[in-house]
Design a protein around this motif. Structure first.
Motif, mmCIF file in Angstrom:
data_model
loop_
_atom_site.group_PDB
_atom_site.id
_atom_site.type_symbol
_atom_site.label_atom_id
_atom_site.label_comp_id
_atom_site.label_asym_id
_atom_site.label_seq_id
_atom_site.Cartn_x
_atom_site.Cartn_y
_atom_site.Cartn_z
ATOM 1 N N ASN A 193 -22.426 2.392 46.793
ATOM 2 C CA ASN A 193 -21.961 3.327 47.810
ATOM 3 C C ASN A 193 -21.905 2.657 49.180
ATOM 4 O O ASN A 193 -22.587 1.665 49.434
ATOM 5 C CB ASN A 193 -22.908 4.538 47.889
ATOM 6 N N PHE A 215 -22.411 4.559 52.156
ATOM 7 C CA PHE A 215 -22.798 5.658 53.034
ATOM 8 C C PHE A 215 -23.829 5.178 54.045
ATOM 9 O O PHE A 215 -24.584 4.235 53.803
ATOM 10 C CB PHE A 215 -23.380 6.822 52.224
ATOM 11 N N GLN A 236 -26.107 9.976 56.257
ATOM 12 C CA GLN A 236 -25.392 10.626 55.165
ATOM 13 C C GLN A 236 -26.285 10.771 53.932
ATOM 14 O O GLN A 236 -26.254 11.802 53.250
ATOM 15 C CB GLN A 236 -24.133 9.828 54.813
ATOM 16 N N TYR A 237 -27.086 9.738 53.658
ATOM 17 C CA TYR A 237 -28.036 9.818 52.550
ATOM 18 C C TYR A 237 -29.080 10.906 52.807
ATOM 19 O O TYR A 237 -29.449 11.664 51.909
ATOM 20 C CB TYR A 237 -28.736 8.476 52.341
ATOM 21 N N LEU A 288 -27.622 14.278 52.215
ATOM 22 C CA LEU A 288 -27.476 14.493 50.778
ATOM 23 C C LEU A 288 -28.794 14.933 50.162
ATOM 24 O O LEU A 288 -28.848 15.935 49.433
ATOM 25 C CB LEU A 288 -26.980 13.213 50.106
ATOM 26 N N SER A 323 -20.972 20.711 48.424
ATOM 27 C CA SER A 323 -21.674 19.496 48.819
ATOM 28 C C SER A 323 -21.363 18.301 47.924
ATOM 29 O O SER A 323 -20.826 17.293 48.376
ATOM 30 C CB SER A 323 -23.187 19.755 48.826
ATOM 31 N N THR A 375 -19.115 17.178 46.016
ATOM 32 C CA THR A 375 -17.714 17.301 45.598
ATOM 33 C C THR A 375 -17.225 15.987 44.982
ATOM 34 O O THR A 375 -17.798 14.922 45.221
ATOM 35 C CB THR A 375 -16.824 17.664 46.792
ATOM 36 N N ASP A 409 -14.645 14.209 45.587
ATOM 37 C CA ASP A 409 -14.111 13.222 46.520
ATOM 38 C C ASP A 409 -15.202 12.526 47.326
ATOM 39 O O ASP A 409 -15.022 11.404 47.793
ATOM 40 C CB ASP A 409 -13.101 13.871 47.474
ATOM 41 N N ARG A 410 -16.368 13.152 47.458
ATOM 42 C CA ARG A 410 -17.474 12.563 48.216
ATOM 43 C C ARG A 410 -18.397 11.716 47.331
ATOM 44 O O ARG A 410 -18.692 10.578 47.624
ATOM 45 C CB ARG A 410 -18.316 13.662 48.874
ATOM 46 N N TYR A 411 -18.867 12.336 46.267
ATOM 47 C CA TYR A 411 -19.855 11.693 45.387
ATOM 48 C C TYR A 411 -19.330 11.748 43.954
ATOM 49 O O TYR A 411 -19.751 12.587 43.165
ATOM 50 C CB TYR A 411 -21.205 12.394 45.506
#
Length: 201
Positions: free
Chosen positions: A31, A33, A37-38, A41, A95, A97, A99-101
């Protein structure tokens, strides 16, 4: 050993599985990120998959709907599982999603499918082990991450395979499940994860 076995039911309670899956995703996946951001999450995971379920548990216990966090009675499982389905749906929609994760999205989607299956089985008077659902799902996801990232974590895989056995033995020792219910839970957790591997491996 019999006195130690129940500990595994608490250490690997289903409520901690989303956090553990996210932890291995962050550690193993490639990743890009930032630290904030972590943190966001993990905060989301902790709030939605741990703190809110615990809050609902105490509310349900206060109103006499459940008597234990282990939910050993089949009649007490419908409301907690339904709440879990709702919370996981919110987590996936808002959250975790695709496209993100990407990979983590499929882990949680598999968990959602497993929870729905466990909920539907209640209407057939079948009590699938939620502990085994969580452990088998997590184990398959970790194996998938190892293959996906080409990182050799054979010791970690062996550890979690062994933990599946210890958790199953723990549930038997606590007389929470029969061997059949443990096997059903194992398949319910493993199968959705295996099927979804096709989309992200």
């Amino acid at each position: 050993m019999k006195k130690i076995l129940p500990v595994f039911s608490y250490l690997f309670h289903p409520i901690f599985i989303p956090f553990l899956g996210t932890f291995f995703y962050v550690v193993l996946d490639d990743n890009y990120f930032t630290l904030p951001q972590y943190l966001v999450l993990f905060i989301q995971i902790i709030i939605i998959s741990i703190l809110l379920p615990l809050t609902f548990f105490y509310l349900l216990r206060t109103f006499g709907k459940i008597d234990s966090i282990m939910l050993s009675d089949i009649s007490q499982r419908k409301i907690p599982l339904l709440l879990q389905i709702m919370l996981m749906s919110i987590l996936i929609a808002k959250s975790i999603t695709i496209d993100r994760y990407f990979e983590l999205f499929f882990f949680f989607s598999g968990g959602l499918f497993s929870t729905i299956i466990a909920f539907l089985l209640l209407f057939a008077k079948i009590k699938a082990s939620i502990h085994m659902i969580g452990m088998s799902a997590l184990t398959v996801f970790i194996i998938g991450l190892s293959i996906h990232t080409e990182i050799n974590i054979i010791n970690t895989v062996v550890f979690f395979v062994a933990m599946n056995g210890f958790v199953a033995s723990s549930r038997l020792e606590m007389k929470a499940h029969t061997k059949k219910e443990l096997a059903i839970g194992f398949v319910c957790g493993m199968l959705p994860q295996l099927l979804l591997l096709y989309f992200w491996l």
